[in-house]
Design an enzyme around this catalytic site. Sequence first.
Site, PDB file in Angstrom:
ATOM      1  N   ARG A  43     -47.017  44.899  10.645  1.00  0.00           N
ATOM      2  CA  ARG A  43     -45.899  43.953  10.799  1.00  0.00           C
ATOM      3  C   ARG A  43     -45.288  44.113  12.185  1.00  0.00           C
ATOM      4  O   ARG A  43     -44.917  43.159  12.848  1.00  0.00           O
ATOM      5  CB  ARG A  43     -44.837  44.153   9.703  1.00  0.00           C
ATOM      6  N   TYR A  70     -38.349  17.403  14.401  1.00  0.00           N
ATOM      7  CA  TYR A  70     -39.299  17.575  13.301  1.00  0.00           C
ATOM      8  C   TYR A  70     -38.534  17.729  11.973  1.00  0.00           C
ATOM      9  O   TYR A  70     -37.539  18.455  11.902  1.00  0.00           O
ATOM     10  CB  TYR A  70     -40.162  18.816  13.571  1.00  0.00           C
ATOM     11  N   ASP A 127     -39.423  22.783  21.666  1.00  0.00           N
ATOM     12  CA  ASP A 127     -40.592  22.710  20.792  1.00  0.00           C
ATOM     13  C   ASP A 127     -41.665  21.945  21.568  1.00  0.00           C
ATOM     14  O   ASP A 127     -41.536  20.749  21.820  1.00  0.00           O
ATOM     15  CB  ASP A 127     -40.211  21.986  19.483  1.00  0.00           C
ATOM     16  N   LYS A 182     -51.052  22.789  14.998  1.00  0.00           N
ATOM     17  CA  LYS A 182     -51.441  21.496  15.554  1.00  0.00           C
ATOM     18  C   LYS A 182     -52.462  21.696  16.685  1.00  0.00           C
ATOM     19  O   LYS A 182     -53.514  22.239  16.431  1.00  0.00           O
ATOM     20  CB  LYS A 182     -50.193  20.742  16.003  1.00  0.00           C
TER      21      LYS A 182
HETATM   22  C1  LIG Z   1     -45.721  20.644  12.357  1.00  0.00           C
HETATM   23  C2  LIG Z   1     -44.586  20.842  13.265  1.00  0.00           C
HETATM   24  C3  LIG Z   1     -43.675  21.895  13.074  1.00  0.00           C
HETATM   25  C4  LIG Z   1     -43.786  22.855  11.891  1.00  0.00           C
HETATM   26  O1  LIG Z   1     -44.924  23.649  11.979  1.00  0.00           O
HETATM   27  P1  LIG Z   1     -45.701  24.237  10.695  1.00  0.00           P
HETATM   28  O2  LIG Z   1     -46.838  24.958  11.336  1.00  0.00           O
HETATM   29  O3  LIG Z   1     -46.099  23.088   9.848  1.00  0.00           O
HETATM   30  O4  LIG Z   1     -44.746  25.146   9.991  1.00  0.00           O
HETATM   31  C5  LIG Z   1     -42.665  22.046  13.993  1.00  0.00           C
HETATM   32  N1  LIG Z   1     -42.507  21.199  15.030  1.00  0.00           N
HETATM   33  C6  LIG Z   1     -43.344  20.170  15.230  1.00  0.00           C
HETATM   34  C7  LIG Z   1     -43.125  19.266  16.396  1.00  0.00           C
HETATM   35  C8  LIG Z   1     -44.402  19.949  14.368  1.00  0.00           C
HETATM   36  O5  LIG Z   1     -45.224  18.911  14.558  1.00  0.00           O
END
Ligand SMILES: *Cc1c(COP(=O)(O)O)cnc(C)c1O
Length: 379
Positions: free
Chosen positions: A45, A97, A169, A194
């Site tokens: 961890r 998001y 982000d 993604k």
């Molecule tokens: C999918 C997404 C998230 C969340 O990520 P997860 O891996 O699904 O927890 C956060 N920000 C954006 C812009 C996203 O497309």
Amino acid sequence: MNFGTKILHVGSQVDQATGAVSVPIHHASTFDQRGTSKRMYDYSRSGNPTRSTVEEVLAVLEGGSRGFVFASGMAAITSVFALFSAGDHLLVTRDVYGGTYRVLTKVFSRFGIECDFIDTTDIDNIKKNVKSNTKALYLETPSNPLLKVTDIKKAADAAVEHGLLTIVDNTFMTPYFQNPLELGADIVIHSATKFLGGHSDLLAGAVVAKEEKLCDEIYQIQNAFGAVLGPQDCWLLLRGIKTLKVRMEQHQQGAMAIAKWLKTHPLISKVYYPGLPEHQGHGIIKEQCTGFGGVVSFVCSREVVTKRLMQDIKIPVVAVSLGAVESILSYPAAMSHAAFPKEERLSLGISDDLLRLSVGLEDPEDLIEDIKVVLSSIG
Ligand SMILES: *Cc1c(COP(=O)(O)O)cnc(C)c1O
């Protein structure tokens, strides 16, 4: 070194002990502590060699001093919000998001962290909304699903003026197209599920920060919360990142071709793609990024068009998520933005006829043909 070289050669991507060119997946939860020399790792961890490698690679790609990977994008985002305390206030991009909206309004609100969701594309609006207890500006650019662009440098300058941290982000652009830390941000976040992972086979999140003290605090939280990425998934993420450059180039080329084609079709009433000259943020994105990304959103002229596309399209999967090798068609109203109250969603411009296409690596002409066949069957 340029980006394409860096993604393959920075960090400990060759195993020091054996010369193996693929990083070993260290499944150990604990590490033997006997002997005099202090080991680098004691418990997975707190630190794991496979995880360290991917964290190091991400830190270099984003131009930060340390990287941290988490079990999902939301685990990364939540861990960053845990930097704040009861009584703190955050300013957040309005069309953030859905999961980020949910965790702020349903969870962190209970812990006394307040936030306002504002239009961050307007820098004066950011300044106007700063309160005496505001601690951070949280940006998503381009935003989801309308791909609204915020000027990161101007926003970060405004944040500095008011003593706020800037958090970005960067999921949609990846470090290949956009480097928020170089533009003045303090923390970059990714849903590595993604584009970074890129193959719809992995859930992961990442955080990179510049300043040492901030990195120490993020490490504390990562270790304390323990929402870390497992070694097998760290390896998958590393593998995905190796092809990031070629994938992003191809995603973008396909997205541009499809956006231009959609614009000409009478059953499509509006196309959102930052690469189109008429897009809200086209000028800014050309300044702050080296590309426009691989996501295109569009509004269908009638309900039947939206429905038929989702029902009859052959090549893309109809699903949530984005940034994968295969194209993904999503319906934001019921998928990514289902967490928003309907009124709020509509006022954001996320109508019931909006679709989002994450353009995969298929030949763009096949994707266009696929859409064309569905549209021409509608009377
Ligand atoms: C999918 C997404 C998230 C969340 O990520 P997860 O891996 O699904 O927890 C956060 N920000 C954006 C812009 C996203 O497309």
